[in-house]
Design an enzyme around this catalytic site. Structure first.
Site, mmCIF file in Angstrom:
data_model
loop_
_atom_site.group_PDB
_atom_site.id
_atom_site.type_symbol
_atom_site.label_atom_id
_atom_site.label_comp_id
_atom_site.label_asym_id
_atom_site.label_seq_id
_atom_site.Cartn_x
_atom_site.Cartn_y
_atom_site.Cartn_z
ATOM 1 N N ASP A 218 0.854 -1.178 0.000
ATOM 2 C CA ASP A 218 0.000 0.000 0.000
ATOM 3 C C ASP A 218 0.898 1.239 0.000
ATOM 4 O O ASP A 218 1.840 1.328 0.790
ATOM 5 C CB ASP A 218 -0.903 0.015 1.239
ATOM 6 C CG ASP A 218 -1.919 1.141 1.180
ATOM 7 O OD1 ASP A 218 -2.982 0.946 0.565
ATOM 8 O OD2 ASP A 218 -1.618 2.217 1.734
ATOM 9 N N ASN B 140 -2.956 12.997 -4.079
ATOM 10 C CA ASN B 140 -4.060 13.419 -4.938
ATOM 11 C C ASN B 140 -4.601 14.782 -4.504
ATOM 12 O O ASN B 140 -4.905 15.642 -5.338
ATOM 13 C CB ASN B 140 -5.190 12.395 -4.895
ATOM 14 C CG ASN B 140 -4.872 11.175 -5.763
ATOM 15 O OD1 ASN B 140 -4.129 11.284 -6.725
ATOM 16 N ND2 ASN B 140 -5.423 10.032 -5.408
ATOM 17 N N HIS C 147 -4.867 14.562 -9.384
ATOM 18 C CA HIS C 147 -4.986 13.153 -9.780
ATOM 19 C C HIS C 147 -3.954 12.753 -10.839
ATOM 20 O O HIS C 147 -3.570 11.581 -10.915
ATOM 21 C CB HIS C 147 -6.399 12.858 -10.293
ATOM 22 C CG HIS C 147 -7.422 12.847 -9.210
ATOM 23 N ND1 HIS C 147 -7.590 11.799 -8.337
ATOM 24 C CD2 HIS C 147 -8.329 13.806 -8.814
ATOM 25 C CE1 HIS C 147 -8.550 12.078 -7.467
ATOM 26 N NE2 HIS C 147 -9.019 13.303 -7.747
ATOM 27 N N ASP D 279 -1.722 9.546 -10.613
ATOM 28 C CA ASP D 279 -1.611 8.531 -11.662
ATOM 29 C C ASP D 279 -0.154 8.213 -11.963
ATOM 30 O O ASP D 279 0.215 7.049 -12.189
ATOM 31 C CB ASP D 279 -2.316 9.007 -12.930
ATOM 32 C CG ASP D 279 -3.832 9.038 -12.768
ATOM 33 O OD1 ASP D 279 -4.331 8.429 -11.798
ATOM 34 O OD2 ASP D 279 -4.504 9.683 -13.609
ATOM 35 N N GLU E 82 -4.755 2.349 -4.181
ATOM 36 C CA GLU E 82 -3.305 2.395 -4.154
ATOM 37 C C GLU E 82 -2.729 1.111 -3.582
ATOM 38 O O GLU E 82 -1.583 1.074 -3.158
ATOM 39 C CB GLU E 82 -2.824 3.602 -3.333
ATOM 40 C CG GLU E 82 -3.098 3.511 -1.846
ATOM 41 C CD GLU E 82 -4.475 4.004 -1.454
ATOM 42 O OE1 GLU E 82 -4.700 4.235 -0.276
ATOM 43 O OE2 GLU E 82 -5.341 4.163 -2.356
#
Length: 553
Positions: free
Chosen positions: A427, A435, A440, A444, A470
């Site tokens: 994680d 974010n 975003h 990404d 994630e």
């Protein structure tokens, strides 16, 4: 491995290739079968046409040979029972008056009979086969020849296939149906040439004891009449050889007959050849070089035609058929070039058949290429849809559903093989703040970077998937717990070692917390159970301060 090969064999493109190959093979075999039927039909037609010409020519020979036989029987009968009349007595007296003349010419009358031509007794000694020693035999022969001359007067050479009828006597004279005024043609040289012709000398009983009818090869006439072929028959009576009955045939007339027998130029050229394959007449002399067979081909034709009545052969694009004649010592040979064959009926049908095959072949090939392209497009679309159904578009790793499907298959395989199985749950730390802070697009880039690091750390047998926003899960087949911990540490270090550019002058360091579990701990191969254990340890790693690996509770 066998399943893989089978799947390649039953691949849609392979099936399309196979189907079109079968169609093309069937089309080709069908065309080939029709071509063979056409070939046999063409050969049969050529042979039948040549046989028709041969039969007609044989009828001509037969009619003339029957006429020769008739005169032969009449002459032999007259020799056995000569007719004594005033005319025959006068005829004998004329002979006695001229028999010492070097070249003499006597006629039964001005209106009856054809003239008799001969040489003197003194010149007769120049010819070993000639003799007048028996006076009675000579008188009987002259009487018999007189009867024949009266019959020959009614001969109509324009209606006969032969153009001259001969009687050549060993007594030094001859009778000819086409020389009513032989004095203009009668000479010692001509007489000597006739007397030395093979068709005369080879009828000597010592040479021809069976007394067979003899055909000559073509030769040049002494009277400038062109090339001539002669059939000759010996005249014998009471064991004595009197002379030879002969018929002359002009090769030009034979050629004219062969030309008339061919209805079209496309039927090729027909040649009449003798026993030794010497050319006697040719239907199209101007094209002789075009059709002439070379020596090896002629030798092959001679070998194949020996002992057979008819047959066919092919030489360098030329079709050759032959038929032996019954009443002539030779055979007819038809030679048709490829060009002539194509202009004929069979040739045109063959061209249509070839064009039809080519047209259908082009249609099959175009259809094959079209369907192959359509199949390829469908397969590409299927592959794209399959990829989208199984992979995450951003990270290019397996999505959650596909990952757990494959993980269960690998877990079952490892369980059967009693190999350890390890799972790493990963994680990203503080991903939500990325974010929220950088947007975003930055998130990404972080996810894609993490997926790239994970992919580089795995073996070909390992699988990884994005199982949450994630969160990533990694399954390591045939891997112990300590080995899985090393893999997890390697991933963690690579992630932490690199900073990502998220703004013009701003970078971001990405870290992750990882939990590791293994089947060797409890003997449990259930993916859900192992993933749950790894996930619990992941949260323990977060509690330990993040950016670390936890493999124990």
């Amino acid at each position: 491995m066998s399943l893989h090969k089978g799947s390649r064999f039953f691949h849609p493109k392979s099936i399309v290739h196979l189907c079109f190959a079968i169609v093309f093979l069937f089309l080709t075999l069908l065309t080939w079968h029709e071509a063979l039927v056409l070939k046999r039909t063409y050969e049969s037609n050529q042979l039948a046409r040549l046989s028709a010409v041969a039969n007609n020519l044989d009828n001509q020979w037969q009619h003339n040979l029957d006429e020769l036989a008739f005169f032969h029987s009449m002459l032999e009968h007259s020799l056995g029972d000569p007719l004594a009349t005033d005319k025959s007595a006068e005829f004998l007296q004329q002979f006695e008056r001229v028999r010492h003349t070097p070249l003499w010419h006597i006629s039964p009358s001005d209106t009856r009979g054809v003239p008799l031509n001969g040489i003197s007794d003194e010149q007769l000694s120049q010819f070993p086969l000639f003799s007048r020693s028996d006076s009675q035999r000579l008188a009987d022969e002259l009487k018999a020849v007189l009867e024949m001359s009266l019959v020959l007067k009614f001969n109509q050479p324009e209606r006969d296939f032969h153009y001259r009828f001969w009687y050549i006597s060993r007594a030094g004279f001859y009778l000819s149906s086409t020389l009513p005024d032989a004095r203009s043609n009668h000479s010692l040289e001509n007489f000597s040439a006739v007397a030395h012709r093979p068709y005369f000398t080879e009828l000597d009983p010592q040479v021809n004891p069976q007394r067979k009818t003899l055909w000559s090869g073509p030769y040049d006439s002494t009277d400038n009449e062109g090339r001539v072929v002669t059939v000759a028959r010996p005249v014998d009576k009471n064991g004595y050889w009197y002379g030879v009955l002969a018929m002359d045939f002009s090769t030009q007339q034979i050629r004219d007959y062969l030309q008339q027998a061919l209805t079209t130029r496309q039927e090729g050229g027909v040649m009449l050849v003798g026993q030794r394959f010497n050319l006697i007449a040719w239907s199209d002399g101007s094209q002789l070089e075009e059709y002439r067979l070379h020596k090896p081909q002629l030798a092959q034709l001679i070998e194949q035609s020996a002992g057979s009545h008819s047959g066919t052969m092919r030489f360098d694009g030329r079709f050759v058929s032959w038929v032996r004649l019954q009443y002539f010592n030779g055979m007819l040979v038809n030679v048709q070039t490829l060009h002539e064959g194509l202009l004929g009926d069979s040739g045109r049908v063959g061209l249509v058949l070839l064009l039809t095959w080519l047209m259908f072949s082009v249609v099959v090939i175009v259809s094959h290429q079209t369907i192959i392209r359509m199949t390829g497009s469908l397969l590409n679309l299927q592959e794209k849809l399959s990829w989208r159904a199984n992979y995450d578009g951003l990270t290019r790793l397996l999505n959650r559903t596909a990952f757990f499907d494959r993980a269960e298959q690998l877990a079952a395989l490892n369980q059967r093989q009693q190999e350890p199985l390890a799972i790493i749950q990963l994680d990203l730390d503080h991903f939500k703040s990325v974010n929220d802070t950088w947007g975003h697009s930055a998130g990404d880039r972080v996810l894609a970077h993490a997926a790239s690091v994970i992919g580089q750390a795995l073996r070909k047998t390992d699988i990884a998937g994005r199982v949450g926003g994630e969160e990533f899960c990694i399954l390591l087949p045939a891997t112990r717990l300590d080995e899985a911990v090393l893999v997890a540490e390697r991933i963690r270090r690579k992630l932490a070692a690199k900073e990502l550019l998220v703004g013009k002058h701003q970078t971001l360091k990405v870290t992750a917390s990882l939990g590791v579990s293994s089947s060797e701990e409890t003997g449990d191969y259930q993916v859900d159970s192992l993933q749950s254990v790894a996930d619990r340890r992941l949260y323990l790693a977060k509690q330990d301060g993040r950016n670390c690996v936890r493999h124990r509770d």
